[in-house]
Scaffold this active site. Structure first.
Site, PDB file in Angstrom:
ATOM      1  CB  ALA A   1      -1.208   0.091   1.038  1.00  9.83           C
TER       2      ALA A   1
ATOM      3  CG  HIS B   1      -4.653 -18.618   6.790  1.00 14.45           C
ATOM      4  ND1 HIS B   1      -3.856 -20.063   6.170  1.00 14.45           N
ATOM      5  CD2 HIS B   1      -4.487 -18.136   5.348  1.00 14.45           C
ATOM      6  CE1 HIS B   1      -3.578 -20.635   4.597  1.00 14.45           C
ATOM      7  NE2 HIS B   1      -3.921 -18.692   4.299  1.00 14.45           N
TER       8      HIS B   1
ATOM      9  NE  ARG C   1      -7.602 -17.355   3.299  1.00 11.62           N
ATOM     10  CZ  ARG C   1      -6.543 -16.232   2.885  1.00 11.62           C
ATOM     11  NH1 ARG C   1      -6.355 -15.121   3.454  1.00 11.62           N
ATOM     12  NH2 ARG C   1      -5.656 -16.250   2.135  1.00 11.62           N
TER      13      ARG C   1
ATOM     14  CD  GLU D   1      -3.313  -7.196   7.824  1.00 13.36           C
ATOM     15  OE1 GLU D   1      -2.078  -6.924   6.456  1.00 13.36           O
ATOM     16  OE2 GLU D   1      -3.020  -7.671   8.495  1.00 13.36           O
TER      17      GLU D   1
HETATM   18  C1  FAD Z   1       2.309 -15.178   5.476  1.00 18.25           C
HETATM   19  C2  FAD Z   1       1.023 -14.419   4.648  1.00 18.25           C
HETATM   20  C3  FAD Z   1       0.769 -14.235   3.552  1.00 18.25           C
HETATM   21  C4  FAD Z   1      -0.342 -13.695   2.975  1.00 18.25           C
HETATM   22  N1  FAD Z   1      -1.122 -14.196   1.496  1.00 18.25           N
HETATM   23  C5  FAD Z   1      -1.893 -13.257   1.248  1.00 18.25           C
HETATM   24  C6  FAD Z   1      -2.153 -13.537  -0.396  1.00 18.25           C
HETATM   25  O1  FAD Z   1      -1.622 -14.604  -1.437  1.00 18.25           O
HETATM   26  N2  FAD Z   1      -3.129 -12.894  -1.059  1.00 18.25           N
HETATM   27  C7  FAD Z   1      -3.143 -11.574   0.187  1.00 18.25           C
HETATM   28  O2  FAD Z   1      -3.906 -10.937  -1.251  1.00 18.25           O
HETATM   29  N3  FAD Z   1      -2.979 -11.549   0.611  1.00 18.25           N
HETATM   30  C8  FAD Z   1      -1.693 -12.013   1.345  1.00 18.25           C
HETATM   31  N4  FAD Z   1      -1.744 -11.971   3.000  1.00 18.25           N
HETATM   32  C9  FAD Z   1      -1.715 -10.749   3.609  1.00 18.25           C
HETATM   33  C10 FAD Z   1      -1.245  -9.693   2.577  1.00 18.25           C
HETATM   34  O3  FAD Z   1      -0.159  -9.412   2.532  1.00 18.25           O
HETATM   35  C11 FAD Z   1      -1.409  -7.970   3.591  1.00 18.25           C
HETATM   36  O4  FAD Z   1      -2.737  -7.853   4.070  1.00 18.25           O
HETATM   37  C12 FAD Z   1      -0.657  -7.096   2.806  1.00 18.25           C
HETATM   38  O5  FAD Z   1       0.774  -7.551   1.961  1.00 18.25           O
HETATM   39  C13 FAD Z   1      -0.112  -6.040   3.714  1.00 18.25           C
HETATM   40  O6  FAD Z   1       0.487  -4.526   2.672  1.00 18.25           O
HETATM   41  P1  FAD Z   1       0.788  -3.398   3.372  1.00 18.25           P
HETATM   42  O7  FAD Z   1       1.563  -2.520   3.006  1.00 18.25           O
HETATM   43  O8  FAD Z   1      -0.491  -2.702   4.177  1.00 18.25           O
HETATM   44  O9  FAD Z   1       1.522  -2.971   4.817  1.00 18.25           O
HETATM   45  P2  FAD Z   1       2.836  -4.405   4.775  1.00 18.25           P
HETATM   46  O10 FAD Z   1       3.661  -4.888   3.759  1.00 18.25           O
HETATM   47  O11 FAD Z   1       2.733  -5.544   6.329  1.00 18.25           O
HETATM   48  O12 FAD Z   1       3.766  -2.899   5.800  1.00 18.25           O
HETATM   49  C14 FAD Z   1       3.868  -2.774   6.356  1.00 18.25           C
HETATM   50  C15 FAD Z   1       4.888  -0.971   6.106  1.00 18.25           C
HETATM   51  O13 FAD Z   1       4.786  -0.320   7.098  1.00 18.25           O
HETATM   52  C16 FAD Z   1       6.193  -0.121   8.304  1.00 18.25           C
HETATM   53  N5  FAD Z   1       5.537   0.057   9.545  1.00 18.25           N
HETATM   54  C17 FAD Z   1       4.447  -0.342  10.259  1.00 18.25           C
HETATM   55  N6  FAD Z   1       4.499   0.538  11.328  1.00 18.25           N
HETATM   56  C18 FAD Z   1       5.243   1.608  10.827  1.00 18.25           C
HETATM   57  C19 FAD Z   1       5.713   2.826  12.225  1.00 18.25           C
HETATM   58  N7  FAD Z   1       5.458   3.170  13.646  1.00 18.25           N
HETATM   59  N8  FAD Z   1       6.712   2.924  11.667  1.00 18.25           N
HETATM   60  C20 FAD Z   1       7.297   3.591  10.241  1.00 18.25           C
HETATM   61  N9  FAD Z   1       7.341   2.591   9.527  1.00 18.25           N
HETATM   62  C21 FAD Z   1       5.869   1.375   9.924  1.00 18.25           C
HETATM   63  C22 FAD Z   1       6.609  -1.317   8.099  1.00 18.25           C
HETATM   64  O14 FAD Z   1       7.660  -1.108   7.603  1.00 18.25           O
HETATM   65  C23 FAD Z   1       6.298  -1.261   6.292  1.00 18.25           C
HETATM   66  O15 FAD Z   1       6.884  -1.133   4.826  1.00 18.25           O
HETATM   67  C24 FAD Z   1      -0.785 -12.236   3.348  1.00 18.25           C
HETATM   68  C25 FAD Z   1      -0.517 -12.052   4.714  1.00 18.25           C
HETATM   69  C26 FAD Z   1       0.157 -12.698   5.084  1.00 18.25           C
HETATM   70  C27 FAD Z   1       1.088 -12.452   6.342  1.00 18.25           C
END
Ligand code: FAD
Ligand code: HEM
Ligand code: HEM
Ligand code: SF4
Ligand code: F3S
Ligand code: FES
Lengths: 638, 254, 267
Positions: A44, A266, A330, A425
């Protein structure tokens, strides 16, 4: 607090287009003058930061990781959905929309989900253009597979590393903008507070995790893309450092926190092997396409799997849900596994596990095909357990995996603090009470590439065109002082118990009482136990080392402190939601046959909690969910 | 089981470091190597000593954060796995295990076993991308990519950016990492327009960061947790050569 | 100039330059070995060959200059790479194991430097001709009467000292070892090594290196065990033969036949 979802009027299909047209634009010449902070560089955050920079805004991107490429999006295995209908199997925007709403057990916002389905196709185009090596067919076209909760093949994947490849794609776009000087990257910076001036989000306070320096950053808008909070359970499929702090700090500064109790368990993870376990590993749900789930029919049957004859096996998902079978969503699959284990039919040393068996698939397709499809997952399984899933069935057990709840946002993805946007997320938006497989990646990228860049100008065009506030503004100083004193308090606490030990205990309370199945008395207990534990933490936690250099215990301590407050709120939310829906299962509310019993009349709403001060229970606000298009039906996968 | 650890301890980037010895007892062979370190750390905290700082995050072999040199091999004794996916069953009861940080000028130690690998990010920023503005892209299936190419690109793309290749290389060269990324993008049709400039820019950034030069020893590939093939290095050399030659002779727009 | 920057400053460019110079040097040593193998033929063969080269005059100098420059660049870049690689890891490991790197690849600098030292000695020995006394550098005439240096005898005289011979064998052994890595590496450096044929390449290179070593060693060994003998009567101390058409000095066939007797026949 007023929850205004700002859903545009008009027919569902036209809402988004209309909204784009109705919104104000920022003059290209002025974009440079707007500074936007993006916290988080996962799917994101990276997609949002790079797109905003492409548009011309001055962007500062923050991550506590040492590199944007480490965000936990990297771990997603299975795939990403999109309504491309490349398989000609009857998929459409509407079907994806409907599946997602239904999968979410009718607890998500119709308009948001429809928009998500609409932009889904563009995501695939974008990712392919960035060089994401999605799986291909021999003819060179993109391959698809079906995924839990859907009867069409709309999932795009890159071996078992879809999240990695998507993140690296987004990261490459981000890197390009950093190289061009359009984004300032602040890696190793953990956001520890949000700065709100005159009711608007205007900046953040960070701690440099390498040098320990506490810094102030101001901007015209702050975007949080900080991921989910599964780690409140200690054991989850999240990375060790995933945390809720950024979102929680925003919550404490006035952002409502929605549906915290909606957590996804999951069904296919590698079972816990011992008390030392630090992390749970997911086996992609795609395995369920070819694997068959079963448990022995008789409790206590601990013969090795191959010695249990066919007629003494219970393929319980196929039995209970004949039309979806092993592909049941799930929440349903997880709960069924728990039931089986509760009946004493679990397998493995701990009795907390069921079999995921590939024997039939290997007989039918040959080992090579299975290796081609799932080789790396089988490898992971082998690495962790030392067992070969080609020879014996995998053992699996449910584990906490995703949090549907998060910071409440309106249709523009803005929280209840103007100027504070939340994507990925970290927000609560599109998945209702349960997320379908392969839709989180879709949502993260939709938010970052195609939604936020359109909605953020609506806000920016409204605020006075003046420079971002100086960082010596009293609100900045105040927030900084708070952060400093919080850090100091932890370091000077001189207690006896390690941060980790507290985290573990909190996780156990959460898993036992606010996990796969919940009930009133358990939740009541959990709340008081958490409060007591938090008290104990404040008095007795031991954080060694100093604040002015790399100190992992200190980082964890801050995060765990926030998890206590979050855990309590999750229990409160679970307590208040007197129904079962999606990932939230209240034992008091079930049908005879154990299926979840929803109560649309009384709980067809989003619960958004407002922070009322430390040691004060949050106040619940309700956003009623109105379904104009779909009819709320009992979710049935039979 | 129990083992003895000899671990590099260093307060921060400016301090001198040294090896310390710790006993790790009551271990289970199903523990991961990092869980073993967790146990040691809990004991250290109990004794009032600062825990060992080590980099880790996903603990499932995909984020590329973990990075220990274990008994002289990056990521430990097994092939094709990361530190976090190394399990104690790979060691014998009573073993003495030497744990060092990855070492290279371009990867300065920040604390104990943690090193700064941001040089990899700089290389990516110099050219590790395909320019594709959001909203400007054609339909994904408008550009077929043969399965062989897509699979090969995926082989390269599997790199997790851990830096083990640099750590293992006797010359601290980053060729495997850079070639994996450049290779992925240069293989794909989408990557063609920027192919030449990409490889030239990435190599320049790599050189600038202070990595060593490759002498084709393939230690990198052997240590790579994703077993990325040295063939990508060959490909990058070829691409670099052709980009340079083309740069010399091709007609240029004003 | 950009191309110079690429070839001498960038890491891959330097490798490419190493490969190209290495290849040229390889070409030379193969050619040189072929030339030297003529020692097994009639002395006129190799002597005429040497004379032909010498007669190139400025041409020879151009070739020499070119080879010298190639060697200098090769060595210079090797030194530079080595220094840079050392600097790329200022603080070393307590323990670092080796997984795949061949011994040859790890000792390129050692083998290279010894070969370099050898080359210098070798030049002094056979080209500048100052390592031995004047008597080790005889002259002769070809069958057509052209007066030439007797390279054939010079080589044999050069290998009379077993220490020198062993040094030569050692040097070509190290050179073969150098080439064993170098030749494969060369293909990798310019990007011509692929999974499809890297195994074959590796095998071919091993065969080439072994052959190269054997070829050189054969020369030295043949001289040492007396298989290749001096055929210049003056050098060997024979008398002039009367049946000689030009000056009677020169008839290998006869000399060989009358080998043992000839000593008796001294006048
Ligand atoms: C094992 C696993 C498998 C998955 N498989 C799937 C799948 O097959 N298909 C699917 O659609 N989804 C899947 N998901 C869900 C999906 O991967 C996640 O929901 C999604 O990638 C989240 O993306 P995001 O960018 O919101 O957060 P994240 O990728 O978690 O990124 C969070 C970011 O915020 C930063 N951050 C957090 N807190 C702070 C802070 N206080 N200060 C500075 N930086 C901070 C971190 O450094 C990181 O860069 C899976 C999740 C997991 C755990
Ligand atoms: C002082 C003398 C020499 C030194 C120090 C030296 C050193 C080196 C080094 C360090 C390499 C690089 C190896 C690699 O990167 O893989 C190399 C490569 C090579 N050398 Fe030498 N060398 C010397 C003399 C020679 C000579 C005399 C020859 C040939 C007769 C030769 C032939 C080669 C070849 C063919 C290569 C392969 C090029 C490549 O790696 O791409 N070298 N040498
Ligand atoms: C058994 C092995 C060898 C023999 C018998 C041999 C013999 C000779 C002889 C006789 C000459 C002088 C030719 C002349 O006087 O015109 C010569 C020159 C030379 N040799 Fe060798 N050589 C051997 C191995 C090598 C090797 C291994 C190398 C290089 C690594 C080498 C490099 C040279 C060079 C550079 C010259 C000078 C050529 C010139 O410019 O005139 N030789 N060699
Ligand atoms: S190439 Fe391999 S060793 Fe190098 S960074 Fe990538 S994954 Fe790690
Ligand atoms: S080990 Fe080093 S020498 Fe080259 S082939 Fe790998 S980078
Ligand atoms: S901790 Fe993520 S790869 Fe090891």
């Amino acid at each position: 607090m007023i929850l205004d979802s700002k859903i545009p009027s008009g027919p569902l299909e036209n809402k988004w287009d209309k909204h784009i047209m109705d919104g104000k634009l920022v003059n290209p010449a002025n974009k440079r003058k707007y500074e936007i902070i993006v916290v988080g560089t996962g799917l994101a955050g990276a997609s949002a930061a790079s797109t905003l920079a492409e548009l011309g805004y001055s962007v500062k991107a923050f991550t506590f990781h040492d590199s944007p490429r480490r965000a936990h999006s990297i771990a997603a295995q299975g795939g990403i959905n999109a309504a491309k209908n490349y398989q000609n199997d009857g998929d459409s925007v509407y079907r994806l929309f409907y599946d997602t709403v239904k999968g979410g057990d009718f607890r998500s916002r119709e308009a948001n989900v429809y928009r998500l389905a609409q932009v889904s196709a563009n995501i695939i185009d974008q990712c392919v253009a960035l060089g994401v090596p999605f799986a291909r067919e021999y003819g060179g076209l993109l391959a698809n597979r079906s995924f839990g909760g859907a009867q069409v093949s709309r999932t795009f994947y890159a071996r078992g590393q879809t999240g990695q490849q998507l993140l690296l794609g987004a990261y490459s776009g981000l890197s390009r903008q950093i190289g061009l000087g359009n984004i300032e990257l602040c890696a190793n910076h953990e956001m520890l507070d949000l700065v709100v001036i005159d009711g608007h989000a205007k900046g953040i306070i960070t701690r440099n995790v390498i040098t320990g320096s506490i810094d102030k950053h101001s901007a015209h808008a702050v975007v949080l893309a900080t991921g989910g909070y599964s780690n409140v359970f200690y054991l989850s499929t999240s990375a060790m450092n995933s945390n809720v702090t950024a979102a929680w700090r925003a919550h404490r500064k006035g952002a409502a926190f929605a549906n915290p109790c909606y957590t996804q368990i999951h069904p296919t993870c590698i079972p816990v092997s011992g008390d030392y376990q630090s992390k749970l590993t997911l086996m992609s749900e795609s395995l369920r396409n070819d694997g068959r789930i079963w448990a022995p029919k008789n409790p206590g049957d601990n013969r090795p799997a191959d010695l249990i004859p066919e007629n003494e096996r219970d393929y319980y998902l196929e039995r209970k849900y004949p039309s979806f079978g092993n592909l049941a969503p799930r929440d349903i699959s997880s709960r069924s596994a728990k039931e089986v284990c509760d009946e004493g039919r679990g397998v493995g040393e701990t009795g907390l596990g069921v079999y995921l068996d590939f024997k039939d698939a290997i007989d039918r397709l040959g080992e090579d095909v299975i290796r081609e499809r799932y080789g790396n997952l089988f490898d992971i399984y082998h690495e962790i357990t030392g067992e070969s899933a080609y020879q014996q069935p995998m053992r699996i057990y449910p584990a906490v995996h995703y949090t549907m709840g998060g910071v409440w946002v309106d249709y523009n993805l803005m929280s209840t603090i103007p100027g504070c946007f939340v994507i990925g997320e970290a927000n609560f938006s599109d998945h209702g009470a349960n997320r379908l497989g392969a839709s989180a990646l879709m949502q993260g990228l939709a938010d970052g590439y195609f939604v936020l860049p359109y909605t953020i100008p609506h806000y920016l065009a409204e605020v006075p065109r003046e420079p971002a506030p100086p960082v010596d503004h009293p609100e900045f100083t105040k927030a900084e002082e708070e952060v400093v004193s919080r850090t100091k308090a932890l370091l000077e606490n001189n207690g006896k118990q390690s941060v980790n030990s507290f985290h573990k205990r909190l996780g156990k309370i959460m898993w036992d009482k606010c996990g796969m199945a919940r009930n009133k008395s358990g939740l009541d207990e959990a709340i008081s136990e958490i409060q007591a534990l938090r008290q104990e933490f404040e008095e007795d936690v031991r954080v060694l080392g100093a604040g002015d250099n790399l100190n992992q215990s200190l980082e964890m301590a801050g995060r765990v402190a926030d998890f206590f407050e979050l855990g309590e709120l999750m229990c409160r939310d679970a307590l208040a939601r007197e129904e079962s829906c999606g990932g939230h299962f209240r034992e008091e509310h079930q049908y005879e046959d154990g299926e979840a019993l929803r109560d649309d009349e009384n709980f067809g709403h989003v619960s958004a909690w407002e922070w009322k001060g430390k040691d004060q229970p949050q106040e619940c606000h309700k956003e009623e969910l109105e379904y104009e298009r779909v009819k709320m039906v009992t979710r049935s996968y039979k | 089981m129990k083992v003895t650890l000899r671990v590099w301890r260093q307060k921060d980037g400016n301090s001198e470091g040294k090896f310390e010895e710790y006993a790790a007892e009551n271990l289970n062979s199903n523990m991961s190597f990092l869980e073993m370190l967790d146990v040691v750390n809990e004991d250290l905290i109990e004794e009032g000593e600062e825990p060992i700082a080590f980099a880790h995050d996903c603990r499932e072999g995909i984020c590329g954060t973990c990075s220990c040199m274990i008994n002289g091999k990056p990521h430990g004794p097994e092939n094709g796995v990361t530190t976090c996916q190394t399990y104690m069953r790979s060691f014998k009861d009573g073993d003495v295990i030497l744990v060092e940080p990855f070492r290279a000028k371009a990867f300065p130690v920040q604390k104990d076993l943690i090193t700064d690998r941001s040089a990899f990010d700089s290389i990516m920023q110099s050219g590790g991308y395909i320019t594709a503005r959001a909203g400007s892209c054609q339909d994904a299936n408008a550009l077929p990519v043969s399965k062989e190419i897509a699979d090969l690109a995926m082989d390269a793309a599997a790199c997790i950016g851990c830096g083990a290749c640099v750590a293992a290389c006797k010359n601290s060269s980053a060729m495997l990492f850079v070639s994996a990324k450049a290779g992925q993008l240069n293989l794909l049709p989408q990557g063609q327009p920027e192919k030449d400039s990409r490889v030239v820019k990435m190599v320049a950034a790599m050189d600038e960061a202070g990595f060593g030069n490759c002498t084709n020893q393939y230690e990198c590939s052997a240590a790579c947790p994703k077993l990325i093939s040295e063939e990508f290095i060959s490909k990058m050399n070829r691409d670099y050569l052709s980009a340079s030659v083309k740069g010399l002779f091709s007609a240029k727009a004003r | 100039m950009k191309i110079l920057h690429v070839l001498f400053k960038s890491s891959i460019g330097k490798k490419i330059t190493m490969a190209v110079t290495g290849f040229i040097l390889f070409g030379f040593v193969i050619g040189h070995l072929t030339g030297n193998l003529q020692i097994f033929a009639h002395p006129d063969k190799i002597n005429a060959y040497a004379h032909f080269l010498e007669a190139l005059g400025p041409g020879l100098w151009l070739i020499r200059l070119f080879l010298l420059a190639t060697l200098v660049i090769h060595v210079w870049l090797a030194a530079q790479l080595t220094l840079e690689n050392k600097a790329a890891r200022p603080e070393g490991y307590q323990n670092q194991i080796t997984m795949r790197a061949t011994m040859a690849s790890r000792y390129m600098r050692v083998s290279g430097v010894i070969v370099f030292v050898f080359i210098i000695y070798h030049l002094l020995h056979f080209t500048v001709r100052i390592t031995h006394g004047l008597e080790a550098y005889p002259n002769t005439v070809l069958i057509d009467g052209t007066p030439v240096r007797d390279v054939h005898s010079m080589i044999i005289l050069g290998f009379q000292n077993p220490l020198i011979s062993i040094f030569y064998i050692l040097a070509v052994m190290l050179l073969s070892w150098h080439l064993r890595h170098g030749l494969v590496s060369m293909f990798q450096s310019i990007g011509w090594q692929t999974r499809t044929w890297s195994n074959a390449l590796n095998k071919i290179v091993i065969v080439v290196c072994v052959l190269y070593f054997l070829g050189n060693a054969l020369i030295v060994a043949a001289v040492m065990n007396g298989h290749v003998r001096i055929q210049n009567p003056q050098v060997a101390g024979y008398a002039c033969r009367t049946d000689c058409e030009i000056c009677g000095l020169h008839n290998a066939a006869t000399i060989v036949e009358t080998d043992d007797v000839s000593i008796d026949n001294q006048s």
